[in-house]
Design a protein around this motif. Structure first.
Motif, PDB file in Angstrom:
ATOM      1  N   THR A 228       1.967   4.707 -16.759  1.00 17.30           N
ATOM      2  CA  THR A 228       1.025   6.059 -16.605  1.00 17.30           C
ATOM      3  C   THR A 228      -0.237   5.064 -17.259  1.00 17.30           C
ATOM      4  N   LEU A 229      -1.074   5.206 -16.363  1.00 22.03           N
ATOM      5  CA  LEU A 229      -2.198   4.454 -16.553  1.00 22.03           C
ATOM      6  C   LEU A 229      -3.714   5.228 -16.693  1.00 22.03           C
ATOM      7  N   ALA A 230      -4.766   5.845 -17.587  1.00 19.20           N
ATOM      8  CA  ALA A 230      -5.501   7.079 -17.692  1.00 19.20           C
ATOM      9  C   ALA A 230      -6.701   5.903 -16.991  1.00 19.20           C
ATOM     10  N   VAL A 231      -7.877   6.827 -16.140  1.00 19.20           N
ATOM     11  CA  VAL A 231      -8.914   5.850 -15.731  1.00 19.20           C
ATOM     12  C   VAL A 231      -9.780   7.368 -15.245  1.00 19.20           C
ATOM     13  N   GLY A 232     -10.961   6.740 -16.155  1.00 16.40           N
ATOM     14  CA  GLY A 232     -12.045   7.492 -15.800  1.00 16.40           C
ATOM     15  C   GLY A 232     -12.876   8.395 -15.057  1.00 16.40           C
ATOM     16  N   GLU A 233     -12.451   7.634 -13.586  1.00 16.58           N
ATOM     17  CA  GLU A 233     -12.511   8.335 -12.613  1.00 16.58           C
ATOM     18  C   GLU A 233     -12.327   7.815 -11.305  1.00 16.58           C
ATOM     19  N   LYS A 234     -11.962   9.014 -10.121  1.00 14.08           N
ATOM     20  CA  LYS A 234     -12.067   8.129  -8.800  1.00 14.08           C
ATOM     21  C   LYS A 234     -12.786   7.436  -8.656  1.00 14.08           C
ATOM     22  N   ARG A 235     -12.663   6.659  -7.402  1.00 16.88           N
ATOM     23  CA  ARG A 235     -13.852   5.526  -6.802  1.00 16.88           C
ATOM     24  C   ARG A 235     -13.601   5.649  -5.375  1.00 16.88           C
ATOM     25  N   PRO A 236     -14.859   5.205  -4.276  1.00 21.50           N
ATOM     26  CA  PRO A 236     -14.827   5.518  -2.883  1.00 21.50           C
ATOM     27  C   PRO A 236     -13.928   4.543  -2.372  1.00 21.50           C
ATOM     28  N   LEU A 237     -13.692   3.227  -3.462  1.00 26.45           N
ATOM     29  CA  LEU A 237     -12.757   2.330  -2.477  1.00 26.45           C
ATOM     30  C   LEU A 237     -11.780   1.459  -3.833  1.00 26.45           C
ATOM     31  N   VAL A 238     -10.462   1.969  -2.296  1.00 26.14           N
ATOM     32  CA  VAL A 238      -8.923   1.239  -3.265  1.00 26.14           C
ATOM     33  C   VAL A 238      -8.631   0.301  -2.223  1.00 26.14           C
ATOM     34  N   ILE A 239      -8.893  -1.057  -3.449  1.00 27.43           N
ATOM     35  CA  ILE A 239      -7.941  -2.326  -2.518  1.00 27.43           C
ATOM     36  C   ILE A 239      -6.580  -2.927  -3.478  1.00 27.43           C
ATOM     37  N   ALA A 240      -5.581  -2.363  -2.192  1.00 27.72           N
ATOM     38  CA  ALA A 240      -4.191  -2.599  -3.053  1.00 27.72           C
ATOM     39  C   ALA A 240      -2.852  -3.010  -2.136  1.00 27.72           C
ATOM     40  N   SER A 241      -2.196  -3.746  -3.277  1.00 29.10           N
ATOM     41  CA  SER A 241      -1.572  -4.466  -2.759  1.00 29.10           C
ATOM     42  C   SER A 241      -0.070  -3.591  -2.974  1.00 29.10           C
ATOM     43  N   CYS A 242       0.878  -3.470  -2.357  1.00 32.63           N
ATOM     44  CA  CYS A 242       2.305  -3.321  -2.817  1.00 32.63           C
ATOM     45  C   CYS A 242       3.407  -4.081  -3.371  1.00 32.63           C
ATOM     46  N   GLY A 243       2.701  -4.820  -3.773  1.00 39.14           N
ATOM     47  CA  GLY A 243       3.604  -5.462  -4.851  1.00 39.14           C
ATOM     48  C   GLY A 243       4.459  -7.245  -3.887  1.00 39.14           C
ATOM     49  N   GLY A 244       3.979  -6.976  -2.447  1.00 45.56           N
ATOM     50  CA  GLY A 244       4.850  -7.808  -2.262  1.00 45.56           C
ATOM     51  C   GLY A 244       6.488  -7.244  -2.141  1.00 45.56           C
ATOM     52  N   ASP A 245       7.531  -8.490  -1.020  1.00 42.79           N
ATOM     53  CA  ASP A 245       8.689  -8.229  -0.577  1.00 42.79           C
ATOM     54  C   ASP A 245       9.081  -7.869  -2.511  1.00 42.79           C
ATOM     55  N   PRO A 246       9.938  -6.660  -2.100  1.00 41.33           N
ATOM     56  CA  PRO A 246      10.794  -5.947  -1.202  1.00 41.33           C
ATOM     57  C   PRO A 246      10.060  -4.877  -0.777  1.00 41.33           C
ATOM     58  N   PHE A 247       9.194  -4.955  -1.766  1.00 43.91           N
ATOM     59  CA  PHE A 247       7.891  -3.546  -1.394  1.00 43.91           C
ATOM     60  C   PHE A 247       7.300  -2.751  -0.263  1.00 43.91           C
ATOM     61  N   ASP A 248       6.753  -4.158   0.513  1.00 46.73           N
ATOM     62  CA  ASP A 248       6.590  -3.731   1.546  1.00 46.73           C
ATOM     63  C   ASP A 248       7.301  -4.522   2.711  1.00 46.73           C
ATOM     64  N   LEU A 249       8.794  -4.169   2.657  1.00 44.01           N
ATOM     65  CA  LEU A 249       9.601  -4.243   3.932  1.00 44.01           C
ATOM     66  C   LEU A 249       8.616  -3.418   5.361  1.00 44.01           C
ATOM     67  N   ASN A 250       8.957  -2.757   5.043  1.00 43.93           N
ATOM     68  CA  ASN A 250       8.423  -1.883   6.247  1.00 43.93           C
ATOM     69  C   ASN A 250       7.608  -0.740   5.519  1.00 43.93           C
ATOM     70  N   LEU A 251       6.455   0.117   6.510  1.00 45.59           N
ATOM     71  CA  LEU A 251       6.157   1.163   6.429  1.00 45.59           C
ATOM     72  C   LEU A 251       6.084   2.377   5.590  1.00 45.59           C
ATOM     73  N   ALA A 252       7.170   3.127   5.724  1.00 44.01           N
ATOM     74  CA  ALA A 252       8.261   3.940   4.961  1.00 44.01           C
ATOM     75  C   ALA A 252       8.290   3.708   3.111  1.00 44.01           C
ATOM     76  N   GLU A 253       8.044   2.394   3.335  1.00 43.66           N
ATOM     77  CA  GLU A 253       8.608   1.874   2.204  1.00 43.66           C
ATOM     78  C   GLU A 253       7.129   1.491   1.239  1.00 43.66           C
ATOM     79  N   ALA A 254       6.358   1.738   2.072  1.00 42.17           N
ATOM     80  CA  ALA A 254       4.774   0.655   1.321  1.00 42.17           C
ATOM     81  C   ALA A 254       4.371   2.100   0.881  1.00 42.17           C
TER      82      ALA A 254
END
Length: 401
Positions: free
Chosen positions: A273-299
């Motif tokens: 769990t990571l404390a963050v001070g605020e939300k922002r208008p842009l988030v760029i994220a990776s699922c972490g690669g295989d196997p976390f992005d094997l399909n859209l439901a898992e992603a």
């Protein structure tokens, strides 16, 4: 400019970014992986349970349930440790079987089973498949007090003992992975699985019901129903891991299938769990690669966490290869659609554009193409392991007050 490599399937995509504009969010480093000796020592001191030698007797049969290929769980390490221990206790190798908690997902290939169990163990014990549609391989045990049908794989009743394995991580519906999830939904019928998701989501709106979400156990109807189903087959023991981004065990919990799992969940939540001070208008994220992005439901798990960092109406750019398509769970696909109604989502994947756009999601062939459609001055977050931690927004105190 700084550069980061974001995982995409089994590859990585380089992204150059302005450190004044973007904040990089990643879990804190943890100690290195556990040694075999350290894991064995923890197996000898189970949490709120008798050790295996006082539970299992020579001549009995054991079914070990392993997680699906969509999870990293250090299953090969755990399989070798458990099988060797069971044989030491007088259980014949022919009486030890593995089964994979695939739910409504596809069966595993022979190669995947070997990789998950380790070649050594795969040659020595039988590995069973689960088919949620094969009525002859399922048994009906009635229903829960909330009328969820309890239809499970017959193998759960054909063995003297059941050992749960798997790894603990956040899950957007069940609160956490691992433990009871390997039985329900992992080894249930398609009818039970559909009813389980119906209990977790509002059928009219597609939103999760109150109490259902990542990191939630108490009051989470999905988690509670999973436990009720698992209790019907009475697992004898649990041996689950917490792993790093490479799938190496950094923590190991053995013991009572309910309490040891909850103990593992508490540790995982504290560390991820990571404390963050605020939300922002842009988030760029990776699922972490295989196997976390094997399909859209898992992603979706990565999208869930990314959305918690993004302002309402903001933009989320997600890298998810989806080499195996959309996935089988219609409820998780509907969850994508609900998120797309609240955020501007760009998906970089191998999916066909038409398959993605029907969920209200925009497509891009690269990070550069997506970024070209986003306001240049927007500040944002970069999340290299999308589902690996849960952000908690904590208001910053005013130093002048």
């Amino acid at each position: 400019m700084a550069t980061i490599r974001l995982r995409y399937g089994r590859q990585a995509v380089e992204f150059n970014y302005d450190e004044a504009r973007f904040q990089l969010l990643a879990p804190s480093a943890v100690e290195g992986p556990l040694t075999d000796g350290e894991m064995s020592a923890r197996l000898d001191q189970p949490f709120d349970a008798q050790p295996l030698e006082e539970i299992i007797s020579p001549g009995e049969s054991v079914l070990i349930i392993f997680a699906n290929v969509t999870r990293l769980s250090a299953s090969g390490v755990v399989a070798q440790m458990l099988v060797r221990r069971l044989i030491q206790l007088g259980v014949a190798a022919r009486d030890i079987r593995a089964i994979f908690a695939t739910g409504i997902d596809r069966r595993l290939t022979k190669e995947e089973k070997r990789d998950l169990l380790s070649p050594f163990i795969a040659q020595r014990i039988a590995a069973l498949d689960h088919d949620p549609f094969a009525e002859a391989a399922l048994v009906n045990l009635g229903e829960t007090e909330h009328h969820l049908p309890i239809e499970v794989n017959r193998a759960l009743l054909d063995h003297s003992h059941i050992i749960l394995t798997g790894s603990v991580a956040f899950h957007s519906v069940f609160g956490f992975t691992g433990g009871r999830e390997l039985i329900c939904p992992g080894l249930c019928s398609a009818r039970t699985i559909e009813a389980l998701y119906e209990s977790a989501f509002d059928g009219a709106t597609g939103e999760r019901r109150a109490g259902v979400g990542p990191g939630l156990l108490d009051g989470n109807v999905a988690h509670e129903e999973c436990e009720r189903v698992a209790a019907e087959v009475a697992p004898s023991f649990l041996a689950c891991t917490i792993v790093d981004e490479r799938g190496r065990p950094t923590s190991f919990h053995a013991g009572d299938w309910r309490l040891a799992h909850r103990h593992a969940c508490a540790e995982y939540a504290t560390r991820h769990t990571l404390a963050v001070g605020e939300k922002r208008p842009l988030v760029i994220a990776s699922c972490g690669g295989d196997p976390f992005d094997l399909n859209l439901a898992e992603a979706y798990e990565a999208l869930e966490m990314a959305s918690r960092l993004c302002i309402e109406g903001g933009t989320i750019v997600l890298l998810a290869e989806c080499s195996e398509g959309l996935g089988a769970c219609r409820w998780m696909l509907r969850a994508w659609q609900r998120k797309a109604e609240r955020y501007r989502i760009f998906l970089i994947s191998d999916l066909k554009e038409d398959d993605v756009r029907r969920f209200g999601i925009r497509t891009a062939t690269s990070l550069e193409e997506a970024m070209a459609q986003i306001e240049a001055k927007q500040e944002g977050f970069i999340v290299p392991h999308g589902a690996a931690f849960m952000p908690i927004i904590e208001a910053r105190s005013d130093p002048s007050s």
